[in-house]
Write a protein that holds these residues in place. Structure first.
Motif, mmCIF file in Angstrom:
data_model
loop_
_atom_site.group_PDB
_atom_site.id
_atom_site.type_symbol
_atom_site.label_atom_id
_atom_site.label_comp_id
_atom_site.label_asym_id
_atom_site.label_seq_id
_atom_site.Cartn_x
_atom_site.Cartn_y
_atom_site.Cartn_z
ATOM 1 N N GLU A 82 5.143 33.003 -70.030
ATOM 2 C CA GLU A 82 6.200 32.502 -69.150
ATOM 3 C C GLU A 82 5.528 31.862 -67.948
ATOM 4 O OE1 GLU A 82 10.200 33.706 -66.655
ATOM 5 O OE2 GLU A 82 9.366 35.140 -68.080
ATOM 6 N N VAL A 83 5.785 30.577 -67.761
ATOM 7 C CA VAL A 83 5.249 29.830 -66.624
ATOM 8 C C VAL A 83 6.412 29.115 -65.965
ATOM 9 C CG1 VAL A 83 3.722 27.948 -65.892
ATOM 10 C CG2 VAL A 83 2.990 29.500 -67.723
ATOM 11 N N VAL A 84 6.503 29.243 -64.633
ATOM 12 C CA VAL A 84 7.558 28.576 -63.875
ATOM 13 C C VAL A 84 6.895 27.622 -62.894
ATOM 14 C CG1 VAL A 84 9.512 28.868 -62.299
ATOM 15 C CG2 VAL A 84 9.090 30.567 -64.105
ATOM 16 N N LEU A 85 7.353 26.399 -62.946
ATOM 17 C CA LEU A 85 6.783 25.319 -62.148
ATOM 18 C C LEU A 85 7.906 24.684 -61.346
ATOM 19 C CD1 LEU A 85 4.183 23.501 -61.934
ATOM 20 C CD2 LEU A 85 5.121 22.204 -63.829
ATOM 21 N N GLU A 86 7.729 24.562 -60.035
ATOM 22 C CA GLU A 86 8.683 23.852 -59.184
ATOM 23 C C GLU A 86 7.896 22.797 -58.434
ATOM 24 O OE1 GLU A 86 11.787 26.055 -57.093
ATOM 25 O OE2 GLU A 86 11.033 27.859 -58.079
ATOM 26 N N TYR A 87 8.361 21.543 -58.505
ATOM 27 C CA TYR A 87 7.587 20.478 -57.879
ATOM 28 C C TYR A 87 8.454 19.272 -57.539
ATOM 29 C CZ TYR A 87 7.590 18.344 -62.551
ATOM 30 O OH TYR A 87 7.961 17.806 -63.763
ATOM 31 N N LYS A 88 7.878 18.413 -56.698
ATOM 32 C CA LYS A 88 8.451 17.109 -56.400
ATOM 33 C C LYS A 88 7.446 16.071 -56.878
ATOM 34 C CE LYS A 88 11.331 18.326 -52.473
ATOM 35 N NZ LYS A 88 11.634 18.051 -51.078
ATOM 36 N N TYR A 89 7.984 15.029 -57.484
ATOM 37 C CA TYR A 89 7.157 13.957 -58.023
ATOM 38 C C TYR A 89 7.341 12.711 -57.160
ATOM 39 C CZ TYR A 89 5.473 10.409 -61.284
ATOM 40 O OH TYR A 89 4.805 9.371 -61.866
ATOM 41 N N GLY A 90 6.236 12.168 -56.677
ATOM 42 C CA GLY A 90 6.320 10.972 -55.837
ATOM 43 C C GLY A 90 7.147 11.239 -54.599
ATOM 44 N N LYS A 91 8.095 10.363 -54.339
ATOM 45 C CA LYS A 91 8.932 10.487 -53.136
ATOM 46 C C LYS A 91 10.306 11.061 -53.450
ATOM 47 C CE LYS A 91 6.503 6.902 -50.711
ATOM 48 N NZ LYS A 91 6.529 5.684 -49.943
ATOM 49 N N MET A 92 10.391 11.791 -54.573
ATOM 50 C CA MET A 92 11.674 12.403 -54.924
ATOM 51 C C MET A 92 12.136 13.321 -53.801
ATOM 52 S SD MET A 92 11.015 13.533 -58.871
ATOM 53 C CE MET A 92 12.646 14.192 -59.114
ATOM 54 N N PRO A 93 13.381 13.190 -53.382
ATOM 55 C CA PRO A 93 13.867 14.065 -52.315
ATOM 56 C C PRO A 93 14.334 15.425 -52.826
ATOM 57 C CG PRO A 93 15.547 12.486 -52.908
ATOM 58 C CD PRO A 93 14.335 12.148 -53.736
ATOM 59 N N PHE A 94 14.367 15.606 -54.155
ATOM 60 C CA PHE A 94 14.862 16.848 -54.728
ATOM 61 C C PHE A 94 13.828 17.415 -55.695
ATOM 62 C CE2 PHE A 94 16.709 13.061 -56.581
ATOM 63 C CZ PHE A 94 16.212 13.110 -57.870
ATOM 64 N N PRO A 95 13.803 18.732 -55.853
ATOM 65 C CA PRO A 95 12.792 19.376 -56.709
ATOM 66 C C PRO A 95 13.190 19.400 -58.186
ATOM 67 C CG PRO A 95 14.099 21.041 -55.634
ATOM 68 C CD PRO A 95 14.595 19.712 -55.111
ATOM 69 N N ILE A 96 12.180 19.521 -59.001
ATOM 70 C CA ILE A 96 12.333 19.737 -60.433
ATOM 71 C C ILE A 96 11.836 21.149 -60.698
ATOM 72 C CG2 ILE A 96 11.458 19.117 -62.717
ATOM 73 C CD1 ILE A 96 11.227 16.264 -61.722
ATOM 74 N N LYS A 97 12.570 21.892 -61.484
ATOM 75 C CA LYS A 97 12.132 23.234 -61.875
ATOM 76 C C LYS A 97 11.988 23.238 -63.393
ATOM 77 C CE LYS A 97 13.196 28.132 -61.714
ATOM 78 N NZ LYS A 97 14.109 29.161 -61.218
ATOM 79 N N GLN A 98 10.830 23.697 -63.854
ATOM 80 C CA GLN A 98 10.594 23.820 -65.284
ATOM 81 C C GLN A 98 10.142 25.239 -65.583
ATOM 82 O OE1 GLN A 98 7.790 20.514 -65.919
ATOM 83 N NE2 GLN A 98 9.415 19.609 -67.149
ATOM 84 N N THR A 99 10.718 25.793 -66.637
ATOM 85 C CA THR A 99 10.321 27.103 -67.121
ATOM 86 C C THR A 99 9.819 26.927 -68.545
ATOM 87 O OG1 THR A 99 12.050 28.116 -65.774
ATOM 88 C CG2 THR A 99 11.078 29.483 -67.499
ATOM 89 N N PHE A 100 8.614 27.414 -68.800
ATOM 90 C CA PHE A 100 7.996 27.352 -70.124
ATOM 91 C C PHE A 100 7.947 28.783 -70.659
ATOM 92 C CE2 PHE A 100 6.284 24.048 -67.429
ATOM 93 C CZ PHE A 100 6.357 22.913 -68.213
#
Length: 163
Positions: free
Chosen positions: A134-152
């Motif tokens: 289980e890996v949880v990743l929260e990040y912003k890409y480039g100048k995105m004003p909102f986060p992306i959350k991914q759970t593997f």
């Protein structure tokens, strides 16, 4: 001059081989190519969350006894009917610790990847001896004003053996 050259070679050998992880290291416990379910959620202030589920390969490689690098596969998501794509990126020098059950754990770790578009976020996860991940990743890409959350996730308990 010959002795200086031999000494330089010996020193270089020590540095090169000490950077590699040993076969019984914590990082080697986490190393592998895992088939996981990826759940991606993107939440923006003006749009409902967009989320996707997909089966992908998550690659984890030992870099040293207590460090791994993790390859995050290309991600796509729908934003107001438009497909957005975030290319594959690699998070290097992610510290791993012993989980005291012959597995490895990533404590919440911030990262910053500089490139054409920077990626900034946090990663946390666990790798069990039986292959559960289980890996949880929260990040912003480039100048995105909102986060992306991914759970593997790869859990043997979640597998449906009847189908």
């Amino acid at each position: 001059m010959k002795k200086l050259f031999q000494l330089s070679i010996a020193l270089l050998s020590v540095l090169v081989f000490s950077a590699c992880s040993s076969d019984d290291s914590v990082a080697k416990r986490a190393e592998g190519t895992y088939t996981v379910k990826r759940h991606t959620t993107v939440t923006t202030p003006s749009v409902m969350a967009s989320s996707t589920n997909s089966d992908i390969k998550l690659v984890v490689k030992a870099e040293a006894d207590y460090f791994v690098k993790i390859v995050i596969p290309t991600t796509s998501y729908d934003l107001n009917g438009q497909e957005m794509i975030i290319p594959e990126f690699t998070i290097s020098a992610v510290p791993v610790v012993d989980d005291l059950e012959n597995g490895a754990e990533i404590l919440k770790h911030p990262f910053m990847i500089e490139g054409e578009k920077n990626v900034e976020g946090t990663i946390v996860g666990e790798f069990e001896e039986d292959g559960e991940v289980e890996v949880v990743l929260e990040y912003k890409y480039g100048k995105m004003p909102f986060p992306i959350k991914q759970t593997f996730i790869n859990r043997w308990k979640d597998l449906d053996y009847d189908n």
